[in-house]
Design a protein around this motif. Structure first.
Motif, PDB file in Angstrom:
ATOM      1  N   UNK A 211       0.820  -1.217  -0.086  1.00  0.00           N
ATOM      2  CA  UNK A 211       0.005  -0.081  -0.081  1.00  0.00           C
ATOM      3  C   UNK A 211       0.882   1.293   0.033  1.00  0.00           C
ATOM      4  N   UNK A 212       1.936   1.305   0.910  1.00  0.00           N
ATOM      5  CA  UNK A 212       2.631   2.437   1.139  1.00  0.00           C
ATOM      6  C   UNK A 212       3.784   2.798  -0.247  1.00  0.00           C
ATOM      7  N   UNK A 213       4.076   1.651  -0.677  1.00  0.00           N
ATOM      8  CA  UNK A 213       5.294   1.363  -1.218  1.00  0.00           C
ATOM      9  C   UNK A 213       5.341   1.988  -2.845  1.00  0.00           C
ATOM     10  N   UNK A 214       4.196   2.480  -3.295  1.00  0.00           N
ATOM     11  CA  UNK A 214       4.028   2.939  -4.613  1.00  0.00           C
ATOM     12  C   UNK A 214       5.115   4.389  -4.861  1.00  0.00           C
ATOM     13  N   UNK A 215       5.880   4.129  -5.941  1.00  0.00           N
ATOM     14  CA  UNK A 215       7.005   5.060  -6.442  1.00  0.00           C
ATOM     15  C   UNK A 215       6.356   6.265  -7.240  1.00  0.00           C
ATOM     16  N   UNK A 216       6.868   7.496  -6.647  1.00  0.00           N
ATOM     17  CA  UNK A 216       6.712   8.654  -7.348  1.00  0.00           C
ATOM     18  C   UNK A 216       7.656   9.037  -8.404  1.00  0.00           C
ATOM     19  N   UNK A 217       7.718   8.842  -9.548  1.00  0.00           N
ATOM     20  CA  UNK A 217       8.797   8.849 -10.350  1.00  0.00           C
ATOM     21  C   UNK A 217       9.419  10.370 -10.406  1.00  0.00           C
ATOM     22  N   UNK A 218       8.357  11.245 -10.098  1.00  0.00           N
ATOM     23  CA  UNK A 218       8.732  12.811 -10.055  1.00  0.00           C
ATOM     24  C   UNK A 218       9.505  13.371  -8.961  1.00  0.00           C
ATOM     25  N   UNK A 219       9.953  12.163  -8.133  1.00  0.00           N
ATOM     26  CA  UNK A 219      10.818  12.828  -7.038  1.00  0.00           C
ATOM     27  C   UNK A 219      12.229  12.730  -7.429  1.00  0.00           C
ATOM     28  N   UNK A 220      13.166  13.422  -6.973  1.00  0.00           N
ATOM     29  CA  UNK A 220      14.625  13.657  -7.354  1.00  0.00           C
ATOM     30  C   UNK A 220      15.449  12.332  -7.120  1.00  0.00           C
ATOM     31  N   UNK A 221      16.409  11.952  -7.803  1.00  0.00           N
ATOM     32  CA  UNK A 221      16.991  10.707  -7.811  1.00  0.00           C
ATOM     33  C   UNK A 221      17.396  10.401  -6.458  1.00  0.00           C
ATOM     34  N   UNK A 222      17.913  10.990  -5.611  1.00  0.00           N
ATOM     35  CA  UNK A 222      18.480  10.686  -4.293  1.00  0.00           C
ATOM     36  C   UNK A 222      17.114   9.863  -3.420  1.00  0.00           C
ATOM     37  N   UNK A 223      16.161  10.818  -3.547  1.00  0.00           N
ATOM     38  CA  UNK A 223      14.741  10.470  -2.943  1.00  0.00           C
ATOM     39  C   UNK A 223      14.457   9.250  -3.436  1.00  0.00           C
ATOM     40  N   UNK A 224      14.392   9.043  -4.773  1.00  0.00           N
ATOM     41  CA  UNK A 224      13.771   7.671  -5.206  1.00  0.00           C
ATOM     42  C   UNK A 224      14.768   6.552  -4.879  1.00  0.00           C
ATOM     43  N   UNK A 225      15.868   6.775  -4.895  1.00  0.00           N
ATOM     44  CA  UNK A 225      16.882   5.749  -4.319  1.00  0.00           C
ATOM     45  C   UNK A 225      16.731   5.545  -2.942  1.00  0.00           C
ATOM     46  N   UNK A 226      16.329   6.247  -2.096  1.00  0.00           N
ATOM     47  CA  UNK A 226      16.047   6.041  -0.588  1.00  0.00           C
ATOM     48  C   UNK A 226      14.659   5.355  -0.461  1.00  0.00           C
ATOM     49  N   UNK A 227      13.890   5.866  -1.356  1.00  0.00           N
ATOM     50  CA  UNK A 227      12.455   5.151  -1.192  1.00  0.00           C
ATOM     51  C   UNK A 227      12.325   3.610  -1.570  1.00  0.00           C
ATOM     52  N   UNK A 228      13.544   3.370  -2.874  1.00  0.00           N
ATOM     53  CA  UNK A 228      13.227   2.144  -3.207  1.00  0.00           C
ATOM     54  C   UNK A 228      14.006   1.288  -2.045  1.00  0.00           C
TER      55      UNK A 228
END
Length: 334
Positions: A211-228
């Protein structure tokens, strides 16, 4: 018991009742056995599936009269320490006082009153918080409230990248922390309690990868990396879609060795290097991704091609932001 001098101790300490679930329980039971301390584990039906080699496990989904009678028949309350770790029950003030007689404590892994709540390792990764804190505190009404008995801080090592790394390091420190505390308690030592500050703090709700783990690809790369990374092992992975199917992403790396990007390129597979793919973001960095898992857990990276794009529908992102994750003894509350 808490005495008039605001000190915690247990006279004639003989027993321990664990409440909830922790990977550390089996090691804690070994310590108890060597100290001739009797123990049992009381857990919920949902958490029971996580146990392996632990002994003396009993299931109660409610802290009701049956549970109270069960405990009272086994142990004398004044000689028993009750330890909550990941327990699914919320205890009321009269229960803490009249039944547990203030011998009910919680082990928590953050710097309270900061980071009360759940999902601590994932929140650590999302915020790049590198401080590990072991704390034992008296359970009082509210979430992770109560006076501090002892605490101990460490820095998470540089190799800690995904939740399982953080969890393993935490447990490696928790075992000696627990052993020292129990030995001192059994020797009759009393601990001076410290009040949590009430004018600072933060509550973190629990997270769920589906539920919580959907990626927002409009975040900057560092935030994407931490999110994944925050939804990597032991979880299913961070979620997104590609080629009209939902997938989970694991084993991501931040990479700066490519040509420049444009925000419209975010989520695009720019190159396929057989064992990994190179994915564009909105800024100058790229993501190298090794595992793209379908709903059956199969790595489908070989089925993807340059020009394919990861994206997440808005309704999925809205779900991740709007759904508050709450667990009870039987799992996620509907």
């Amino acid at each position: 018991m808490i005495d008039a001098k605001n000190k915690f101790g247990i006279s004639n300490f003989k027993n321990i009742v664990f409440l909830g679930y922790s990977k550390a329980f089996s090691k804690m039971q070994e310590i108890n056995n060597k100290l001739n301390i009797k123990d049992i584990i009381i857990t919920s039906s949902d958490q029971k599936k996580n146990f392996n080699n632990e002994k003396r496990i009993f299931i109660f989904d409610k802290f009701d009269k049956n549970c109270k009678n069960f405990i009272s028949d086994k142990f004398k309350i004044t000689e028993t320490l009750f330890i909550s770790i990941g327990c699914r029950w919320i205890f009321k003030e009269n229960t803490i006082k009249d039944f547990f007689q203030y011998n009910l404590i919680n082990f928590h892994g953050t710097r309270l009153p900061y980071d009360a709540g759940g999902g601590s390792y994932s929140w650590n990764i999302l915020r790049n918080d590198k401080i590990n804190n072991l704390v034992a505190h008296i359970i009082e009404p509210g979430i992770d409230k109560g006076r501090i008995i002892i605490n101990e801080k460490h820095i998470f090592p540089s190799y800690c990248k995904v939740p399982i790394d953080y969890e393993n390091f935490y447990i490696s420190k928790l075992i000696p922390f627990y052993k020292s505390f129990i030995i001192n308690l059994s020797r009759g030592i009393k601990f001076l309690l410290k009040h949590q500050l009430d004018y600072i703090g933060r509550y973190n709700p629990r997270l769920n990868d589906k539920i919580s783990g959907w990626i927002n690809w409009h975040n900057e790369s560092l935030k994407l990396y931490r999110f994944i990374n925050a939804f990597d092992e032991p979880y299913l992975g961070a979620r997104t879609t590609i080629n009209n199917q939902d997938v989970y992403i694991k084993k991501a790396h931040l990479h700066s060795g490519e040509t420049c990007n444009h925000p419209f390129m975010t989520g695009l597979i720019s190159r396929h290097d057989k064992k990994w793919i190179v994915v564009s973001t909105i800024d100058e960095n790229m993501l190298l991704i090794e595992n793209i898992l379908n709903s059956k857990g199969k790595n489908i990276i070989s089925e993807l091609n340059p020009g394919d794009r990861f994206y997440t529908p808005n309704n999925k992102l809205e779900l991740a932001l709007s759904k508050k994750i709450t667990y009870n003894s039987k799992g996620i509350k509907k």
